[in-house]
Design an enzyme around this catalytic site. Structure first.
Site, PDB file in Angstrom:
ATOM      1  CB  ILE A   1      -9.396  21.357 -21.997  1.00 13.69           C
ATOM      2  CG1 ILE A   1      -7.944  21.138 -22.471  1.00 13.69           C
ATOM      3  CG2 ILE A   1      -9.842  20.203 -21.117  1.00 13.69           C
ATOM      4  CD1 ILE A   1      -6.896  21.167 -21.366  1.00 13.69           C
TER       5      ILE A   1
ATOM      6  CG  ASP B   1     -12.047  38.870 -17.203  1.00 15.13           C
ATOM      7  OD1 ASP B   1     -11.597  38.384 -16.153  1.00 15.13           O
ATOM      8  OD2 ASP B   1     -11.335  39.142 -18.191  1.00 15.13           O
TER       9      ASP B   1
ATOM     10  CE  LYS C   1      -3.840  26.856 -24.687  1.00 18.30           C
ATOM     11  NZ  LYS C   1      -4.371  25.664 -25.287  1.00 18.30           N
TER      12      LYS C   1
ATOM     13  CB  SER D   1      -0.709  22.685 -15.251  1.00 17.06           C
ATOM     14  OG  SER D   1       0.383  22.388 -16.075  1.00 17.06           O
TER      15      SER D   1
ATOM     16  CE1 TYR E   1      -1.003  27.791 -17.471  1.00 11.15           C
ATOM     17  CE2 TYR E   1       0.499  25.976 -16.994  1.00 11.15           C
ATOM     18  CZ  TYR E   1      -0.753  26.434 -17.356  1.00 11.15           C
ATOM     19  OH  TYR E   1      -1.760  25.529 -17.596  1.00 11.15           O
TER      20      TYR E   1
ATOM     21  CE  LYS F   1      -3.385  26.381 -14.702  1.00 14.54           C
ATOM     22  NZ  LYS F   1      -4.800  26.686 -14.902  1.00 14.54           N
TER      23      LYS F   1
ATOM     24  CE1 TYR G   1      -7.530  18.820 -16.435  1.00 12.89           C
ATOM     25  CE2 TYR G   1      -7.033  20.747 -17.751  1.00 12.89           C
ATOM     26  CZ  TYR G   1      -7.904  20.030 -16.966  1.00 12.89           C
ATOM     27  OH  TYR G   1      -9.156  20.542 -16.725  1.00 12.89           O
TER      28      TYR G   1
ATOM     29  CG  ASN H   1       2.703  17.551 -22.553  1.00 12.90           C
ATOM     30  OD1 ASN H   1       3.023  17.257 -21.407  1.00 12.90           O
ATOM     31  ND2 ASN H   1       3.450  18.332 -23.306  1.00 12.90           N
TER      32      ASN H   1
ATOM     33  CG  LEU I   1       5.823  18.045 -30.479  1.00  7.77           C
ATOM     34  CD1 LEU I   1       7.009  18.567 -31.268  1.00  7.77           C
ATOM     35  CD2 LEU I   1       6.181  16.751 -29.761  1.00  7.77           C
TER      36      LEU I   1
ATOM     37  NE  ARG J   1       7.725  17.794 -21.729  1.00  7.46           N
ATOM     38  CZ  ARG J   1       9.040  17.716 -21.663  1.00  7.46           C
ATOM     39  NH1 ARG J   1       9.632  16.539 -21.562  1.00  7.46           N
ATOM     40  NH2 ARG J   1       9.797  18.806 -21.694  1.00  7.46           N
TER      41      ARG J   1
END
Ligand code: NAD
Ligand code: WQD
Length: 337
Positions: free
Chosen positions: A13, A59, A85, A125, A149, A153, A177, A179, A200, A231
């Site tokens: 992204i 980092d 992610k 997310s 995960y 977030k 966001y 998918n 997917l 989704r």
């Protein structure tokens, strides 16, 4: 020229956002440790835009480095994409995820706030919602993430709220966001797929290309129109456009603004397969298996807030998504290498 620091800017992204920032004449600094991306992305960005972003390999957990970057530059804004992610990996390697995603973000944001960076955009997310009563999710719902995960977030979102109570001068945009899929229409950048991916869209694309013999569809007995999971698939170019709107929104931004970034429509796994077959003119063999643990039957965004406050709306549909993923697949059969 206004400087923007983009963490995770060589990732999927982030790289698409960097292209749009450069096209808008921002001076872009990318900070990435290349744990899930390659340096060659920078050259690809140059191929598209004619400009090379400044690159710092490092980092977000490195306090000295982050201090140095902020001491040497005055940034108009910070866009924070850097994270691990994989939902399934976060279940196996909880500590690694906490350290990278939460400790890393805390470190970065602490320093950015101290340095008075006024515009901060954070990539959250849909995973923060978890299992809600309604499939269509609204920003104000009580958050109940299922995976580590998603919990990571949420912790970062809470940290951002804490900053806000302590200092009224900083404003944040939090984007949740759905998918994220698609690729740049040039086919030069897209999602550089790892062998371990479990998402997917890349698996559909690899099956159409013949790199995978058969797609496994997790569940055909969900209470949905065709029994498969639904989704909200959003094109990465639409996501990138929202970030530009997000930056421009800041003078009007009140403290923290949280937006769902989705199309507002749910497509089934079979919708994705059929649309991809149509666009690629290839057959996608598939078989059904049992449901994947933790998967929801249906989840999609209510994008009303982003549509109204940001004046942003997703423009690209599932056919556009499949077309651009297929174009990227053909032009990069083995990814970026
Ligand atoms: P990506 O893995 O392609 O990009 C993330 C980038 O961050 C990579 O280039 C990686 O090398 C870098 N990175 C990771 N840890 C780092 C660290 N400690 N220091 C410096 N760099 C580091 O992922 P993406 O799909 O582009 O996702 C970007 C952001 O959006 C992430 O925060 C992700 O959680 C979030 N998000 C993604 C999706 C999706 O569907 N892809 C959906 C919701 C949210
Ligand atoms: C989509 C649909 C599967 C693989 C998660 C996060 C989301 C974002 C993307 C980061 C589901 C089905 C999948 C396969 C299948 N990530 N499927 N066969 O789990 O909806 O979303 O990753 O923040 O926030 O929640 O994405 O692409 O894995 O699955 O049938 O081989 O495809 O069951 O219905 P998911 P996905």
């Amino acid at each position: 020229m206004k400087k923007i620091l983009v963490t995770g800017g060589t990732g999927f992204i982030g790289s698409h956002v960097v292209v749009q920032l450069l096209n808008k004449n921002y001076q872009v600094f990318v900070l990435d440790n290349l744990s899930n991306s390659k340096k060659i992305v920078l050259e690809k960005i140059r191929k598209i835009t004619g400009k090379l972003p400044n690159f710092i390999e490092g980092d977000i957990r490195n306090i000295n480095l982050i201090n140095q970057i902020f001491n040497e530059n005055i940034f108009e804004g910070l866009m924070h994409f850097a994270a691990l992610k994989s939902l399934s990996d976060s279940e196996i390697n909880a500590e690694k995820y906490y350290d990278n995603n939460v400790v890393g973000s805390n470190n970065l944001l602490d320093i950015a706030v101290k340095k008075n960076i006024k515009k901060i955009i954070f990539s959250s997310s849909a995973a923060v919602y978890g299992n809600q009563k309604s499939a269509k999710v609204v920003e104000t719902m009580l958050l109940d993430p299922i995976t580590n995960y998603g919990k990571n977030k949420l912790l970062i979102e809470k940290k951002i709220q804490k900053f806000q109570t302590e200092s009224k001068n900083i404003s944040f945009v939090i984007f949740r966001y759905f998918n994220a899929v698609g690729a740049h229409p040039s086919g030069i950048i897209g999602e550089d797929i790892r062998e371990t991916t479990s998402n997917l869209m890349p698996l559909v694309s690899k099956t159409a290309f013949g790199q995978i013999k058969k797609l496994t569809i997790f569940g055909n007995d969900y209470p949905t129109k065709d029994g498969t999971g639904l989704r909200d698939y959003i094109h990465v170019e639409d996501l990138a456009a929202a970030h530009i709107k997000g930056l421009e929104f800041f003078p009007k931004n009140k403290n923290i603004s949280t937006f769902n970034l989705g199309v507002g429509k749910a497509y089934s796994v079979l919708d994705v397969v059929k649309t991809f077959e149509l666009v690629s003119k290839r057959k996608i063999p598939y078989e059904f298996s049992k449901k994947r643990p933790g998967d929801l039957a249906e989840c999609y965004a209510d994008p009303f807030l982003a549509n109204s406050d940001l004046q942003w709306k997703a423009k690209l549909n599932l056919e556009d998504i499949c077309r651009d993923v297929w174009n990227f697949q053909i032009k990069n059969p083995i990814g970026y290498e």
